[in-house]
Design an enzyme around this catalytic site. Sequence first.
Site: not given
Length: 445
Positions: A335-337, A339, A436
Amino acid sequence: MTNINPSPAGLMIAAPRSGSGKTTLTLGLLRALRHAGVAAGSAKCGPDYIDPAFHRAASGRASVNLDSWAMSPALLRELAAQVGIDCDLIICEASMGLFDGVPGPAGQTGSSADVAAALDWPVLLVLDASGQSQSAAAVVKGCATYDPRITIAGVVLNRVGSPRHARLATEAIEALGIPVVGALPRSDGIMLPERHLGLVQAAETSDLEVRLAQIAAFVAEHTRVDVIQALASRGHRAAAGGSAGPAVQPPGQRIAIAQDAAFSFLYPHLLQGWCAAGAEIRCFSPLADEGPDDDCDACWLPGGYPELHAGRLAGSHRFLGRLRRFSETRPVHGECGGYMALGTSLTDAGGVMHPMAGLLSISTSFARRKLHLGYRSARLIDHGCLGPAGTRLRGHEFHYSSVETPSDDISFALVSDAHGAEPVPTGSRRGLVSGSFFHVIATEP
């Protein structure tokens, strides 16, 4: 999650706008109540990873996020009841302005007012009184009458310039029948350090205990803590009407979760729900060059600040090697970081490119910063650790990093915002690896 007893009454600490002093008052009250022997639970409205960790440091008890847009009413009630176990009261910190949210059905706009109304918690309004005196009463009256679902039980004035300033504002507000239970003078000495996503994390604030003690003393000196405690007793004692189940189904039976200063953004209610559903959590630190345990059946890389540790992550060869081997046979999600760490490279703020895991084809950059912020609704394109194809999830994005080289992988999900935008493909999926910028909060109600 199992059926649990009603939670104690709660009090919402809210304000007409951001930057009014909600966090200072919340932390000060939590620590002051703790010093007085009061068991105070805590919660934070909306999508926020950082404030609940400060709540926990101040109170000594776990905090939880409550979100009316992403969570079902049943889940809201259950989480409130869960955090209130063995507590005398719950202090809930609002997000942004009290009524700020997104378009949606009544009670499901993501506003803090929705949460206060759903749990029947009275509101303690923090009002930045700088630059005004009697006019402060007009703001309070507006907040008190704008939404008939909520009750403004009291006011704390902030950034008061003098005793005369406090008196003028207090007299005008109390003429409305609403008590002023504190007046905090202007003070720059109790500010907490900040960085690009908000406050510097609680675990990274080396003098946190000193700062919390200062904030508690400041709040105790300038507010009537006993009266504020009594205000909470007017609220309804929220109870869960049966188990809502985990907000999101566990991605595996035994889950390896990256957890350190680079990867720390994982909502407490997700972990609680996974554990209650029978999953086992195994944490590891990429910054310590640790990888996921071989006997785990799923790996989760949360968001965080990998851009601040990109060089160290690139040199963590044992972590990267074990992660790559793990991904050959079991799902890995970022997730985010997380990703960003799964991509081919991450460019830091200084423009230096660092190689990452290379499990997804995306390259990201923190050198070219642009804020991406807001609620998101996601529909999974393929089966994965978050559910079968078509699963609908609710969450948000909050990052400054940009995509430097677009992914040529299969997209992870179709994502739309809370304002009716057409869904667009987002994220990446290659084999058993997915990721993502979308942070999941709950399965769509």
